[in-house]
Design a protein around this motif. Structure first.
Motif, PDB file in Angstrom:
ATOM      1  N   MET A   1       0.848  -1.206   0.000  1.00 27.84           N
ATOM      2  CA  MET A   1       0.000   0.000   0.000  1.00 27.84           C
ATOM      3  C   MET A   1       0.877   1.248   0.000  1.00 27.84           C
TER       4      MET A   1
ATOM      5  N   GLY B   1      -5.545   3.585   0.737  1.00 25.56           N
ATOM      6  CA  GLY B   1      -4.794   3.535   1.995  1.00 25.56           C
ATOM      7  C   GLY B   1      -5.209   4.609   2.977  1.00 25.56           C
TER       8      GLY B   1
ATOM      9  N   CYS C   1      -6.459   4.762   5.935  1.00 23.25           N
ATOM     10  CA  CYS C   1      -6.108   4.722   7.375  1.00 23.25           C
ATOM     11  C   CYS C   1      -4.606   4.651   7.589  1.00 23.25           C
TER      12      CYS C   1
ATOM     13  N   GLY D   1      -2.584   2.298   6.891  1.00 24.55           N
ATOM     14  CA  GLY D   1      -2.070   0.959   7.197  1.00 24.55           C
ATOM     15  C   GLY D   1      -2.438   0.456   8.576  1.00 24.55           C
TER      16      GLY D   1
ATOM     17  N   LEU E   1      -5.183  -0.941   9.468  1.00 23.23           N
ATOM     18  CA  LEU E   1      -6.216  -1.989   9.385  1.00 23.23           C
ATOM     19  C   LEU E   1      -7.596  -1.480   9.795  1.00 23.23           C
ATOM     20  N   MET E   2      -7.914  -0.288   9.345  1.00 23.52           N
ATOM     21  CA  MET E   2      -9.203   0.298   9.731  1.00 23.52           C
ATOM     22  C   MET E   2     -10.024   0.779   8.538  1.00 23.52           C
ATOM     23  N   CYS E   3      -9.594   0.496   7.297  1.00 22.48           N
ATOM     24  CA  CYS E   3     -10.355   1.080   6.186  1.00 22.48           C
ATOM     25  C   CYS E   3     -10.665   0.130   5.030  1.00 22.48           C
ATOM     26  N   ALA E   4      -9.797  -0.805   4.751  1.00 24.71           N
ATOM     27  CA  ALA E   4      -9.952  -1.733   3.618  1.00 24.71           C
ATOM     28  C   ALA E   4      -9.954  -1.039   2.251  1.00 24.71           C
TER      29      ALA E   4
ATOM     30  N   CYS F   1      -7.328  -0.495   0.653  1.00 22.90           N
ATOM     31  CA  CYS F   1      -6.067  -0.950   0.056  1.00 22.90           C
ATOM     32  C   CYS F   1      -6.226  -2.383  -0.442  1.00 22.90           C
TER      33      CYS F   1
ATOM     34  N   LEU G   1      -5.318  -7.269   2.039  1.00 13.22           N
ATOM     35  CA  LEU G   1      -5.169  -5.823   2.231  1.00 13.22           C
ATOM     36  C   LEU G   1      -3.692  -5.521   1.992  1.00 13.22           C
TER      37      LEU G   1
ATOM     38  N   CYS H   1      -1.780  -3.149   2.648  1.00 18.77           N
ATOM     39  CA  CYS H   1      -0.951  -2.588   3.731  1.00 18.77           C
ATOM     40  C   CYS H   1      -0.373  -3.687   4.615  1.00 18.77           C
TER      41      CYS H   1
HETATM   42 FE1  FES Z   1      -6.398   0.926   5.728  1.00 22.14          FE
HETATM   43 FE2  FES Z   1      -4.916  -1.020   4.617  1.00 22.14          FE
HETATM   44  S1  FES Z   1      -4.638   1.099   4.478  1.00 22.14           S
HETATM   45  S2  FES Z   1      -6.620  -1.202   5.950  1.00 22.14           S
END
Ligand code: FES
Length: 107
Positions: free
Chosen positions: A25, A38, A40, A42, A44-47, A49, A85, A87
């Motif tokens: 990411m 990307g 958030c 990285g 792990l809060m958005c998906a 990526c 994902l 990231c």
């Molecule tokens: Fe947000 Fe990967 S950048 S989950």
């Protein structure tokens, strides 16, 4: 430096050499690859990526964490067996030549 190939849904490819330890990411965002957001950073809060891998490349990666599994369920594009994902994909020399396919939408 290991190379990662970003492939858009329209099959356009961009190859980038990323320093080992960089995640896929970050590589995309830093180099302006469209389609990997990307949001958030990285965490792990958005998906946003989300990427698809071939089965062979998927098998080269460490397993998804429980949180990544949960976040993939909320990804905008269809989740597939080889979804990841980006990231969470940290480049190493062993991953040289990895191909990631970018979904047509992250929202
Ligand atoms: Fe947000 Fe990967 S950048 S989950």
């Amino acid at each position: 430096m290991p190379t990662v190939i970003y492939r858009t849904a329209a099959c356009e490819e961009t190859a980038l050499d990323l320093k080992a330890g960089t995640n896929v990411m970050e590589g995309a965002v830093t180099h302006g690859i469209d389609g990997i957001v990307g949001e958030c950073g990285g965490a792990l809060m958005c998906a946003t990526c989300h990427v698809y891998l071939s089965e062979a490349d998927f098998a080269r990666l460490p397993a998804r964490s429980e949180v990544e599994e949960e976040m993939l369920d909320s990804a905008a594009a269809e989740r597939r067996a080889t979804s990841r994902l980006s990231c969470q994909i940290k480049m190493t020399d062993e991953l040289d030549g990895l191909v990631v396919e970018i979904p047509d939408s992250q929202y």
